[in-house]
Design an enzyme around this catalytic site. Sequence first.
Site, mmCIF file in Angstrom:
data_model
loop_
_atom_site.group_PDB
_atom_site.id
_atom_site.type_symbol
_atom_site.label_atom_id
_atom_site.label_comp_id
_atom_site.label_asym_id
_atom_site.label_seq_id
_atom_site.Cartn_x
_atom_site.Cartn_y
_atom_site.Cartn_z
ATOM 1 N N ILE A 217 43.944 44.274 35.612
ATOM 2 C CA ILE A 217 44.227 43.097 35.456
ATOM 3 C C ILE A 217 44.730 42.983 33.880
ATOM 4 C CG2 ILE A 217 43.129 40.823 35.188
ATOM 5 C CD1 ILE A 217 43.144 42.136 38.036
ATOM 6 N N LYS A 218 45.596 42.107 33.659
ATOM 7 C CA LYS A 218 46.416 42.033 32.337
ATOM 8 C C LYS A 218 45.678 40.784 31.758
ATOM 9 C CE LYS A 218 51.090 42.901 31.241
ATOM 10 N NZ LYS A 218 52.482 42.702 31.482
#
Length: 351
Positions: free
Chosen positions: A137-138
């Site tokens: 997850i960015k």
Amino acid sequence: MTILSDVKALGQQIWLDNLSRSLVQSGELAQMLKQGVCGVTSNPAIFQKAFAGDALYADEVAALKQQDLTPKQRYETMAVADVQAACDVCLAEHESTGGKTGFVSLEVSPELSKDAQGTVEEARRLYAAIGCKNAMIKVPATDAGIDALETLVSDGISVNLTLLFSRVQTLKAYAAYARGIAKRLAAGQSVAHIHVVASFFISRVDGALDTTLPDHLKGKIAIALAKAAYQDWAQYFGSPEFAALETQGANRVQLLWASTGVKNPAYPDTLYVDSLIGAHTVNTVPDATLKAFIDHGTAKATLTEGADEAQAQLAETAALGIDVETLAARLQEDGLKQFEEAFEKLLAPLV
């Protein structure tokens, strides 16, 4: 085998900074992995371009518009499906390295960049929706994003911390990661599967500075900053404090060089790949840069070369009255704004 295998042997992963349905369904992504690509990054601008230019989305967009969903829910449905498909393509790579490579990144909504709790909640939801062990997850590396990083790591979620331009902010991120790892270990949970990359942006630094610098410094400061950040990294993760976590299974954060397509046509098109090859790093590259590097790039461990020269270039820049930390804050704000605008454009046709 291509030059990418040589780069991997030097300890650097090359990821593709692009994702679309056509890329996956055509087999092109699988072919890139055969060439030596070992991960994928996406962002709102990449999805905005994909949705606008890839005919494979048209039927799903029409079907989703018939459902009682918000534009954001329609976007997420398609983006999550794309990331799942890319994760499947990258899974063999991921498993062949014991879970160290083969990650695919999906970013939280840009409007959450100053909201730590909102970021944590959305990251947990997206990670669960993707349901793949090689998903990352960015999260943008604002102060709120760094707070969220600590919580997400303690949750056992792999994170791509993005929009880093500042060495100071990067060191804060390492400390937050270490706190998250320590919390998880204290709770008796495993940390060996957690991987974090710190995405340090390159070409935008030169783009912002080159008009104000003397000729001998043009095109040099972004690389100098990256080399200095790598020295910081080596010092932090070589410390006895981190060694204590490492013996319990913790992985080192890896620096990821982002924005490595050349913006100035006067520079060699592989400048920001050739110059930044080193162990325990990643470089995520757009398609054109990937093709150029495979065609005429150089696989050589350059990241630790010229460390003194890099420090001298940064000192000279400071002597000219340029504060790279102030610049870093401005570039991060600009980057957040660009992603917010791309996200708005992306959602508009999904209303």
